[in-house]
Enzyme design. Sequence first.
Site, PDB file in Angstrom:
ATOM      1  N   MET A  11       0.828  -1.202   0.000  1.00 16.48           N
ATOM      2  CA  MET A  11       0.000   0.000   0.000  1.00 16.48           C
ATOM      3  C   MET A  11       0.863   1.253   0.000  1.00 16.48           C
ATOM      4  O   MET A  11       0.583   2.218  -0.733  1.00 16.48           O
ATOM      5  CB  MET A  11      -0.945   0.007   1.189  1.00 16.48           C
ATOM      6  CG  MET A  11      -2.003   1.106   1.131  1.00 16.48           C
ATOM      7  SD  MET A  11      -3.319   0.802   2.317  1.00 16.48           S
ATOM      8  CE  MET A  11      -4.289   2.289   2.136  1.00 16.48           C
ATOM      9  N   GLY A  12       1.926   1.269   0.815  1.00 19.26           N
ATOM     10  CA  GLY A  12       2.804   2.435   0.847  1.00 19.26           C
ATOM     11  C   GLY A  12       3.458   2.690  -0.493  1.00 19.26           C
ATOM     12  O   GLY A  12       3.542   3.835  -0.954  1.00 19.26           O
ATOM     13  N   ASP A  30      12.453   1.934   3.362  1.00 14.12           N
ATOM     14  CA  ASP A  30      11.916   0.720   3.952  1.00 14.12           C
ATOM     15  C   ASP A  30      13.103  -0.130   4.394  1.00 14.12           C
ATOM     16  O   ASP A  30      14.136  -0.139   3.700  1.00 14.12           O
ATOM     17  CB  ASP A  30      11.072  -0.048   2.922  1.00 14.12           C
ATOM     18  CG  ASP A  30      10.252  -1.159   3.563  1.00 14.12           C
ATOM     19  OD1 ASP A  30       9.040  -0.965   3.766  1.00 14.12           O
ATOM     20  OD2 ASP A  30      10.833  -2.227   3.876  1.00 14.12           O
ATOM     21  N   SER A 121      -8.460   4.533   3.311  1.00 16.95           N
ATOM     22  CA  SER A 121      -9.197   3.393   2.797  1.00 16.95           C
ATOM     23  C   SER A 121      -8.987   3.310   1.292  1.00 16.95           C
ATOM     24  O   SER A 121      -8.807   4.319   0.624  1.00 16.95           O
ATOM     25  CB  SER A 121     -10.695   3.526   3.114  1.00 16.95           C
ATOM     26  OG  SER A 121     -11.408   2.401   2.668  1.00 16.95           O
ATOM     27  N   GLY A 123      -7.140   0.364   0.041  1.00 14.47           N
ATOM     28  CA  GLY A 123      -6.321  -0.825  -0.103  1.00 14.47           C
ATOM     29  C   GLY A 123      -5.471  -0.833  -1.355  1.00 14.47           C
ATOM     30  O   GLY A 123      -4.977   0.202  -1.811  1.00 14.47           O
ATOM     31  N   LYS A 173     -11.820   6.790  10.647  1.00 10.39           N
ATOM     32  CA  LYS A 173     -11.473   5.548   9.942  1.00 10.39           C
ATOM     33  C   LYS A 173     -11.816   4.328  10.794  1.00 10.39           C
ATOM     34  O   LYS A 173     -12.227   3.289  10.268  1.00 10.39           O
ATOM     35  CB  LYS A 173      -9.975   5.551   9.604  1.00 10.39           C
ATOM     36  CG  LYS A 173      -9.465   4.278   8.923  1.00 10.39           C
ATOM     37  CD  LYS A 173     -10.215   3.953   7.636  1.00 10.39           C
ATOM     38  CE  LYS A 173      -9.480   2.974   6.738  1.00 10.39           C
ATOM     39  NZ  LYS A 173      -9.036   1.745   7.348  1.00 10.39           N
ATOM     40  N   GLU A 180     -17.771  -1.379   8.033  1.00  9.99           N
ATOM     41  CA  GLU A 180     -17.341  -2.384   7.053  1.00  9.99           C
ATOM     42  C   GLU A 180     -17.548  -3.796   7.594  1.00  9.99           C
ATOM     43  O   GLU A 180     -18.000  -4.695   6.867  1.00  9.99           O
ATOM     44  CB  GLU A 180     -15.868  -2.147   6.737  1.00  9.99           C
ATOM     45  CG  GLU A 180     -15.230  -3.102   5.762  1.00  9.99           C
ATOM     46  CD  GLU A 180     -13.744  -2.803   5.628  1.00  9.99           C
ATOM     47  OE1 GLU A 180     -12.936  -3.598   6.139  1.00  9.99           O
ATOM     48  OE2 GLU A 180     -13.400  -1.758   5.045  1.00  9.99           O
TER      49      GLU A 180
END
Length: 301
Positions: A11-12, A30, A121, A123, A173, A180
């Site tokens: 995701m990042g 990372d 949100s 993903g 969130k 959800e």
Amino acid sequence: MELGMVGLGRMGANMAQRLSQGGHAVTGFDPSAQARQHAADHGITPAGSLAALVSELSAPRAVWLMVPAGTIVDDTLDALLPLLSPGDIVIDGGNSYYKDSIRRGARLEQAGIALVDCGTSGGVWGLTEGYSMMVGGSDAALAQLKPVFETLAPSPTTGWGHVGPVGAGHFTKMVHNGIEYGMMQAYAEGFAILERKADFKLDLHQVARVWQHGSVVRSWLLDIATDALKENPTLAGIAPYVEDSGEGRWTVAESLDLNVSAPVITLSLLERLRSREKDSYADKLLAAMRNGFGGHRITRE
């Protein structure tokens, strides 16, 4: 705008790539050399350390954290703080508990650094579809970061908003994820009823396709379920074991603190916990009690 990204998981990395494609200069770090190389292959400048990342950014700096919620966020802030300067901004785009975000915001404020908590949100689909972002923080910090959110969102004017002070983004969130849970549980139960009606021989993928267009229950979650039913109609090979990442628990706890009735979200969380019980003591005791008061048959293992 220049931006540093810490955490280049899927995701990042996708967020950094979308920013890069939108004309922002992104430097990413990372601990994984493989993740850094993947980022470099997609137009992101890799940094070999947090210090190297910060040194690549012009002041005032903006550093976006995409690391798992919990102590790793505090550990990352411990490492970052000595490298940052007053006027810099740190964005936490993970699923941190909102009370932790409030605490971290107060800590950074003492050093003259702003914290922005961004509940994110979307993903793995965010790279192409854009992300939905619920943002908490000061007006001044949000003004500086507006071009970043406009690039990451589905459009500059949709899918993101400044919802309140530090903590408000992750709080919103959290509740989003609680909703959800309930929606997913309702879909799962409905399709389970359809599947059990064997004499109708329903094609569940066909039913899902019908519901996708014009139905009041159409949604992105239904789209995902439709794809799953097309690829694997019987769901063969999938264990009936559902994890939770914490936000549902936090939402239920908050509902109790606020005296708000939230039975659907609460029961959906309990159903996830139940899915992990391979040898339910409670169910065995229920069977024993039924046998005791009514002589109902006990199924032996």
